[in-house]
Design a protein around this motif. Structure first.
Motif, short mmCIF file in Angstrom:
data_model
loop_
_atom_site.label_atom_id
_atom_site.label_comp_id
_atom_site.label_asym_id
_atom_site.label_seq_id
_atom_site.Cartn_x
_atom_site.Cartn_y
_atom_site.Cartn_z
N ARG A 644 51.32 -37.86 2.67
CA ARG A 644 50.74 -39.18 2.40
C ARG A 644 49.22 -39.16 2.35
O ARG A 644 48.60 -40.20 2.09
CB ARG A 644 51.19 -40.16 3.49
CG ARG A 644 52.70 -40.41 3.52
CD ARG A 644 53.04 -41.46 4.53
NE ARG A 644 54.48 -41.77 4.54
CZ ARG A 644 55.05 -42.68 5.32
NH1 ARG A 644 54.29 -43.38 6.17
NH2 ARG A 644 56.35 -42.89 5.26
N GLU A 645 48.61 -38.04 2.59
CA GLU A 645 47.15 -37.93 2.65
C GLU A 645 46.59 -37.59 1.28
O GLU A 645 47.11 -36.71 0.58
CB GLU A 645 46.77 -36.86 3.67
CG GLU A 645 45.27 -36.75 3.91
CD GLU A 645 44.95 -35.66 4.91
OE1 GLU A 645 43.76 -35.52 5.26
OE2 GLU A 645 45.89 -34.95 5.33
N LEU A 646 45.51 -38.27 0.87
CA LEU A 646 44.83 -38.01 -0.40
C LEU A 646 43.62 -37.12 -0.17
O LEU A 646 43.01 -37.12 0.90
CB LEU A 646 44.38 -39.32 -1.04
CG LEU A 646 45.48 -40.30 -1.48
CD1 LEU A 646 44.85 -41.57 -2.04
CD2 LEU A 646 46.38 -39.66 -2.52
N PHE A 647 43.26 -36.38 -1.24
CA PHE A 647 42.04 -35.56 -1.16
C PHE A 647 40.83 -36.47 -0.96
O PHE A 647 39.99 -36.21 -0.08
CB PHE A 647 41.91 -34.73 -2.43
CG PHE A 647 40.81 -33.72 -2.38
CD1 PHE A 647 40.97 -32.54 -1.68
CD2 PHE A 647 39.61 -33.96 -3.03
CE1 PHE A 647 39.94 -31.60 -1.63
CE2 PHE A 647 38.58 -33.04 -2.98
CZ PHE A 647 38.76 -31.85 -2.28
N GLY A 648 40.70 -37.52 -1.75
CA GLY A 648 39.73 -38.58 -1.52
C GLY A 648 38.30 -38.25 -1.90
O GLY A 648 37.92 -37.09 -2.13
N LEU A 649 37.50 -39.31 -1.94
CA LEU A 649 36.09 -39.18 -2.34
C LEU A 649 35.26 -38.50 -1.26
O LEU A 649 34.36 -37.70 -1.58
CB LEU A 649 35.52 -40.58 -2.64
CG LEU A 649 36.13 -41.31 -3.84
CD1 LEU A 649 35.59 -42.73 -3.92
CD2 LEU A 649 35.80 -40.55 -5.13
N ASP A 650 35.51 -38.81 -0.01
CA ASP A 650 34.71 -38.21 1.06
C ASP A 650 34.93 -36.70 1.11
O ASP A 650 33.97 -35.93 1.30
CB ASP A 650 35.09 -38.83 2.41
CG ASP A 650 34.70 -40.30 2.51
OD1 ASP A 650 33.82 -40.71 1.73
OD2 ASP A 650 35.29 -41.02 3.33
N ARG A 651 36.14 -36.26 0.96
CA ARG A 651 36.41 -34.82 0.99
C ARG A 651 35.78 -34.12 -0.22
O ARG A 651 35.32 -32.99 -0.12
CB ARG A 651 37.92 -34.57 1.05
CG ARG A 651 38.27 -33.12 1.31
CD ARG A 651 39.76 -32.94 1.53
NE ARG A 651 40.16 -33.24 2.91
CZ ARG A 651 40.80 -34.32 3.31
NH1 ARG A 651 41.12 -35.25 2.43
NH2 ARG A 651 41.11 -34.52 4.59
N LEU A 676 43.04 -27.53 -5.46
CA LEU A 676 44.40 -26.99 -5.51
C LEU A 676 44.87 -26.54 -4.14
O LEU A 676 46.05 -26.66 -3.80
CB LEU A 676 44.47 -25.83 -6.50
CG LEU A 676 44.28 -26.18 -7.98
CD1 LEU A 676 44.32 -24.93 -8.83
CD2 LEU A 676 45.36 -27.16 -8.44
N GLY A 677 43.96 -25.99 -3.33
CA GLY A 677 44.34 -25.51 -2.02
C GLY A 677 44.61 -26.61 -1.01
O GLY A 677 45.12 -26.33 0.08
N PHE A 678 44.31 -27.84 -1.37
CA PHE A 678 44.55 -28.94 -0.46
C PHE A 678 46.05 -29.16 -0.23
O PHE A 678 46.47 -29.63 0.83
CB PHE A 678 43.91 -30.22 -1.02
CG PHE A 678 44.12 -31.43 -0.17
CD1 PHE A 678 43.51 -31.56 1.06
CD2 PHE A 678 44.96 -32.46 -0.61
CE1 PHE A 678 43.71 -32.68 1.84
CE2 PHE A 678 45.17 -33.58 0.16
CZ PHE A 678 44.54 -33.70 1.39
#
Length: 696
Positions: A644-651, A676-678
């Protein structure tokens, strides 16, 4: 055997007795008394034993199972005796509750006649005393079936009943019929024990175990030294001994043989080393019928288990074939599914564009024999396997091979090739196995065809996707340009992400990064439209706001619900500074990475193209000093999921900041790897990254 006895039979007048008896334990005795009287008046003493036994059976069953009064009719004529027992119970007659091994010979008042039975028992008093025991669970009707000349059922308004007929042979003075010696008479208890032997369905070999126990009881009952039950299951192994008892019958001595009433293709017989006593054959026939019924039950059970196994096998084949969408892998998998369960070897031949068959995959149960198999399959000549396979491909039907057979591979009416299978190590393929192989061939052909279709779709998607992206980025002095593109996990779909670098007059460049909603061919057509319209308009000298407005008008007029987000940057070098004029049309803000490691988002948001009649795309000036980088991306980066976790802008900003000072190629490659590694899952959306760097 003692000396033969001869007597002349006379034909007295017809004698009829009818009596109604209560549902009482004394009813069988009363009925026997009536039968005994009628036989005496009709001068039929030779039928006494069988008549008393069968009358006891029917009346006892009526008392126990019907529980009503019984009408007993006894008719004797010059040819024999007929006894009818009627009850008044609703529903199936109590007398008709047959054992699993019994079956009525006739359901009409006139049953098919059969030869009269020989006298079975001498001590009928003991038979009468054991009547209840004999009638348990209806097994006594086996006696009715074997000793009656014919028997059946009858119905009346208030009930129903069972009748039997005992015939005697007519004799004249010139033709006296010898009456064979009955031999030692078995007890009723022994006969009851024989009838009460039941199969054990939970055993590993229920038919063999049951036949062995029943054969032993029969041999002891009739005084046989030994016996065997032979069965040919039509599996190529010939007749085999299913059960044995004592010493097997010798070919040099006379033996009693009774065929087993099994359905084809099964064949069987019961053979006993038994003296020819009067009761041996009917008892052996009764035992043979019970063994045959158990064999048929076991055969049906085995057939059901085998069919369940084949259904499971076909389901597993379908699942494995469906998991592969690679043509070569699918064809290599097919022989592995067939060998060794359905053949010693298997080969797949596929027709090329000219119709020639080419060997693509093969397997052998013995891996050391695989080279010889390949050599045999590649032999040429009129009698070779290759010639037979060409015949199979042309005929579209099964063709026998010297060591097996071949079936065509046909999908959607198109002949793809052949599937050839070698014989098994044991018996030859039966009809059911051939049907399974034909089913495997159909599933394999569909899997190959689906893999081909998927490969063609993948090739078309790849070609179309490449046409929407520049083959290489231009090399511009003082400006570093780099891009990374990762399509979605389904490589047969065309994504809607794209990027482009367009040269402008006065040593200026236009960088475009876009994302069209949706995927597939429709998204690709919108992508190509947006890309080409922007190229035409900006090369024609139109200002960027005007060009974006024209693109919006085109998408609105086109309809279809497709929209597009764009990030457009006009680049121009002025000394060692790189001036960037940024327009965002619903696209996410790019990341600005300064040479000192500071990172942040820049640009003012605008309206996505294709949704509204008018759009706003404000302009933002972003000067890039030497070493600064501007990173464009699509939502496939920020929306990359890990559960449920997004890569997001902060990351993304945190991953971009340490890349200050690196070249544009390194920055783009590192961000691609980080995204991709996320997650371990394949991308759900296209990933596009484009980096602009001031290299002055």
């Amino acid at each position: 055997m003692g000396p033969s006895r001869y007597r002349l039979l006379t034909v007295p007048a017809e004698v009829i007795r009818r009596i109604r008896l209560p549902a009482d334990r004394r009813t069988p005795a009363a009925a026997r008394a009536v039968v005994r009287t009628v036989l005496a008046e009709a001068d039929l003493p030779g039928l006494l034993d069988e008549a008393l036994l069968l009358t006891t059976e029917l009346t006892t069953n009526g008392v126990v199972h019907a529980g009503t009064e019984l009408d007993v009719e006894v008719v004797a004529d010059g040819q024999g005796l007929t006894v009818t027992v009627m009850d008044f119970a609703a529903g199936p007659a109590g007398q008709l509750r047959l054992a699993r091994t019994g079956a009525a010979r006739s359901d009409s008042p006139t049953g098919a006649p059969k030869p009269p039975a020989a006298p079975a028992f001498g001590n009928m008093a003991a038979a009468a005393a054991a009547a209840a025991e004999l009638s348990e669970r209806g097994r006594g009707l086996l006696l009715v079936d074997h000793f009656a000349s014919r028997w059946g059922t009858t119905h009346h308004a208030g009930g129903k009943g069972v009748w039997f007929r005992l015939d005697r042979q007519r004799q004249t003075a010139a033709e006296a019929v010898p009456v064979p010696e009955a031999g030692p008479t078995p007890s009723v208890g022994a006969l009851t024990s024989l009838l009460q032997v039941a199969p054990e369905p939970q055993g590993e070999e229920p038919a063999a175990d049951f036949a062995g126990r029943l054969l032993g009881r029969l041999a002891e009952l009739i005084g046989a030294a030994g016996g065997v039950v032979r069965l040919d299951r039509a599996d190529g192994a010939g007749p085999r001994i299913l059960a044995r008892y004592g010493r097997p019958p010798s070919p040099s001595t006379e033996s009693l043989r009774v065929p087993l009433a099994v359905n084809r293709p099964y064949l069987g017989e019961l053979e006993l080393d038994s003296p020819p006593t009067a009761y041996a054959r009917p008892l052996a026939g009764m035992v043979a019928d019970r063994i045959a019924l158990t064999i048929e039950t076991d055969r049906l059970r085995r057939a059901d288990l085998r069919r369940q196994g084949w259904l499971t096998f076909l389901a597993e084949c379908s699942e494995l074939l469906a998991q592969s969408l690679d043509v070569e892998l699918t064809m290599a998998l097919i022989p592995q599914l067939v060998v060794p369960r359905l053949g010693q070897w298997c080969a797949v031949h596929i027709a090329d564009a000219w119709g020639e068959l080419n060997l693509t995959a093969a397997a052998h149960a013995d891996e050391s024999a695989l080279p010889q198999l390949y050599a045999t399959l590649r032999e040429s000549g009129p009698d070779s396997i290759a010639a037979r396979l060409r015949q199979t491909a042309r005929a579209g039907a099964q063709i026998p091979l010297p060591d097996g057979f071949a079936v065509p591979l046909v999908a959607r009416g198109q002949r793809l090739g052949t599937l050839s299978v070698g014989r098994q190590a044991g018996p030859r393929h039966d009809v059911e196995e051939i049907a399974v192989l034909e089913d495997v061939a159909r599933r394999a052909a569909l899997a190959i065809d689906n893999a081909r279709i998927h490969a063609e779709r993948r090739r078309v998607a790849h070609t179309l996707q490449q046409s929407l992206l520049p083959p290489v980025l231009p090399v511009v002095k003082g400006i570093g340009l780099a891009a990374e593109y990762v399509p979605t996990g389904d490589d047969a779909e065309v994504g809607g992400d794209f990027y482009d670098v367009i040269p402008l007059p006065d040593n200026r460049w236009l960088v475009v990064v876009g994302d069209v909603s949706g995927k597939g061919v429709q998204a690709a057509t919108v992508t190509g439209l947006v890309r080409d319209v922007i190229r035409v308009l900006v090369r024609d000298g139109r200002p960027l706001p005007d060009a974006l407005a024209r693109v919006n008008d085109t998408l609105v007029e086109r309809g279809g619900g497709r929209f597009c987000t764009l990030a457009v940057a006009e680049l121009g070098l002025a000394g060692d500074a790189l001036d960037v004029n940024l327009h965002l049309a619903g696209h996410q803000q790019p990341v600005l990475v300064r040479a000192d490691g500071r990172a942040g988002y820049v640009g003012a948001g605008g309206t996505a193209l294709g949704l509204l009649d008018t759009v706003k795309t404000p302009s933002t000036a972003v000067p890039l000093r030497p070493g600064d980088s501007l990173i464009f991306y699509t939502d496939g980066v920020t929306e990359r999921r890990r559960g449920r976790e997004l890569f997001g802008l902060d990351r993304l900003r945190a991953a971009a900041a340490p890349l200050a000072g690196y070249s544009a190629d390194v920055v783009a490659a590192r961000l691609r790897a980080t995204t991709l590694g996320f997650s371990t899952e394949p991308p759900r959306d296209d990933i596009a990254i484009l980096v602009i760097r001031n290299d002055t």
